[in-house]
Scaffold this active site. Sequence first.
Site, short mmCIF file in Angstrom:
data_model
loop_
_atom_site.label_atom_id
_atom_site.label_comp_id
_atom_site.label_asym_id
_atom_site.label_seq_id
_atom_site.Cartn_x
_atom_site.Cartn_y
_atom_site.Cartn_z
N ASN A 151 6.33 7.92 -45.95
CA ASN A 151 6.92 6.92 -46.73
C ASN A 151 6.93 5.49 -46.34
O ASN A 151 7.74 4.50 -46.71
CB ASN A 151 8.19 7.25 -47.31
CG ASN A 151 9.41 7.36 -46.51
OD1 ASN A 151 9.06 6.96 -45.30
ND2 ASN A 151 10.45 7.65 -47.10
N ARG B 141 16.55 -3.26 -48.03
CA ARG B 141 16.52 -1.80 -48.69
C ARG B 141 15.59 -1.83 -50.14
O ARG B 141 15.07 -1.03 -50.63
CB ARG B 141 17.71 -1.55 -48.79
CG ARG B 141 18.64 -0.97 -47.29
CD ARG B 141 17.95 0.20 -46.63
NE ARG B 141 18.08 1.19 -47.65
CZ ARG B 141 17.74 2.55 -47.07
NH1 ARG B 141 17.43 2.79 -45.95
NH2 ARG B 141 18.11 3.80 -48.02
N GLU C 93 20.52 0.13 -34.16
CA GLU C 93 18.90 0.28 -34.32
C GLU C 93 18.08 -1.09 -33.64
O GLU C 93 17.04 -0.95 -33.03
CB GLU C 93 18.40 0.39 -35.75
CG GLU C 93 18.90 1.67 -36.14
CD GLU C 93 18.48 2.10 -37.66
OE1 GLU C 93 17.79 1.05 -38.23
OE2 GLU C 93 18.70 3.20 -38.28
N LYS D 266 5.87 2.59 -40.62
CA LYS D 266 5.72 3.86 -40.03
C LYS D 266 4.33 4.22 -39.97
O LYS D 266 3.31 3.45 -40.27
CB LYS D 266 6.16 4.82 -40.98
CG LYS D 266 7.94 4.76 -41.13
CD LYS D 266 8.48 5.89 -41.92
CE LYS D 266 9.97 5.67 -42.34
NZ LYS D 266 10.49 6.92 -42.96
N THR E 79 13.59 6.41 -51.33
CA THR E 79 12.95 7.22 -50.25
C THR E 79 11.87 8.00 -50.51
O THR E 79 10.64 8.02 -50.01
CB THR E 79 14.09 8.17 -49.55
OG1 THR E 79 15.38 7.70 -49.41
CG2 THR E 79 13.68 8.71 -48.42
N PHE F 297 14.25 18.56 -42.65
CA PHE F 297 13.04 17.77 -42.28
C PHE F 297 12.95 17.15 -40.99
O PHE F 297 12.01 16.52 -40.66
CB PHE F 297 12.87 17.01 -43.56
CG PHE F 297 13.93 15.85 -43.68
CD1 PHE F 297 14.07 14.84 -42.74
CD2 PHE F 297 14.95 16.12 -44.79
CE1 PHE F 297 15.14 13.92 -43.00
CE2 PHE F 297 16.07 15.19 -44.89
CZ PHE F 297 16.32 14.26 -43.87
N HIS G 21 10.78 2.35 -42.70
CA HIS G 21 12.35 2.41 -42.58
C HIS G 21 12.82 1.17 -42.61
O HIS G 21 12.43 0.24 -42.21
CB HIS G 21 12.32 3.12 -40.95
CG HIS G 21 13.91 3.19 -40.51
ND1 HIS G 21 14.55 4.22 -41.02
CD2 HIS G 21 14.64 2.23 -39.98
CE1 HIS G 21 16.01 3.75 -40.40
NE2 HIS G 21 15.83 2.74 -39.86
N TYR H 284 16.73 9.38 -34.67
CA TYR H 284 16.76 9.98 -36.09
C TYR H 284 17.87 10.93 -35.73
O TYR H 284 18.19 12.00 -36.55
CB TYR H 284 15.44 10.61 -36.68
CG TYR H 284 14.74 9.59 -37.50
CD1 TYR H 284 15.39 9.18 -38.71
CD2 TYR H 284 13.56 9.37 -37.02
CE1 TYR H 284 14.47 7.97 -39.43
CE2 TYR H 284 12.78 8.33 -37.75
CZ TYR H 284 13.27 7.95 -39.06
OH TYR H 284 12.66 6.99 -39.73
N1 UDP Z 1 12.83 12.34 -45.16
C1 UDP Z 1 11.99 13.25 -45.48
N2 UDP Z 1 12.16 14.36 -46.35
C2 UDP Z 1 13.49 14.20 -47.08
C3 UDP Z 1 14.09 13.22 -46.98
C4 UDP Z 1 13.89 12.18 -45.90
O1 UDP Z 1 10.88 13.55 -44.92
O2 UDP Z 1 13.56 14.97 -48.05
C5 UDP Z 1 12.25 11.33 -44.14
C6 UDP Z 1 11.89 10.16 -44.70
O3 UDP Z 1 10.77 9.56 -43.97
C7 UDP Z 1 13.04 9.04 -44.87
C8 UDP Z 1 13.84 9.64 -43.65
O4 UDP Z 1 13.59 11.14 -43.44
O5 UDP Z 1 12.65 7.82 -44.82
C9 UDP Z 1 15.21 9.28 -43.37
O6 UDP Z 1 15.84 9.72 -44.53
P1 UDP Z 1 16.97 8.86 -45.40
O7 UDP Z 1 17.71 9.81 -46.23
O8 UDP Z 1 17.79 8.13 -44.50
O9 UDP Z 1 15.93 7.87 -46.35
P2 UDP Z 1 15.71 6.16 -46.12
O10 UDP Z 1 16.90 5.51 -45.42
O11 UDP Z 1 14.64 6.30 -45.08
O12 UDP Z 1 15.30 5.84 -47.46
#
Ligand code: UDP
Length: 137
Positions: free
Chosen positions: A112, A85, A126, A9, A91, A57, A115, A49
């Site tokens: 974070n 993962r 994707e 990212k 996350t 968010f 992805h 997304y």
């Molecule tokens: N995200 C955020 N706030 C939150 C939860 C998620 O900004 O409270 C963002 C974060 O960048 C995350 C993305 O949304 O990586 C997708 O969320 P997901 O729950 O799918 O997490 P991931 O699969 O990326 O761990």
Amino acid sequence: MEQTLSIIKPDAVAKNVVGQILARFEAAGLRIAATKKTRLSRVDAEAFYAVHKDRPFFNDLVEFMISGPVVVSVLEGENAMAKNRELMGATNPKEAEPGTIRADFADSIDANAVHGSDSLENAAVEISFFFAQREIH
Ligand code: UDP
């Protein structure tokens, strides 16, 4: 062989840790079957997304993902989706296991660092979002 999509990212690209993150994939036995630096348009980020469009968010996430270039890669190997993962960590970097990419490089739950596809079905969608079949080797 299983494939998954990774995005480094904008925060991690800005920190100049692209090589360090890609090296972690290779060290874990994943191959980089395709990779490129690109910049998402707003339309791209909203489409990518779309599953999160009703989450509070969503707008901030889209703004963040278009704030700078990203590095997208297809990772290939045994259990590539789950392995990626695991390497990424939780996350929220505060909850991520020590030694994971997010624990080491991420600043917050929204910025974070990486992805990774969260299912094989999503991985296929994707990967085709970013790459033509002829770009994956
Ligand atoms: N995200 C955020 N706030 C939150 C939860 C998620 O900004 O409270 C963002 C974060 O960048 C995350 C993305 O949304 O990586 C997708 O969320 P997901 O729950 O799918 O997490 P991931 O699969 O990326 O761990």
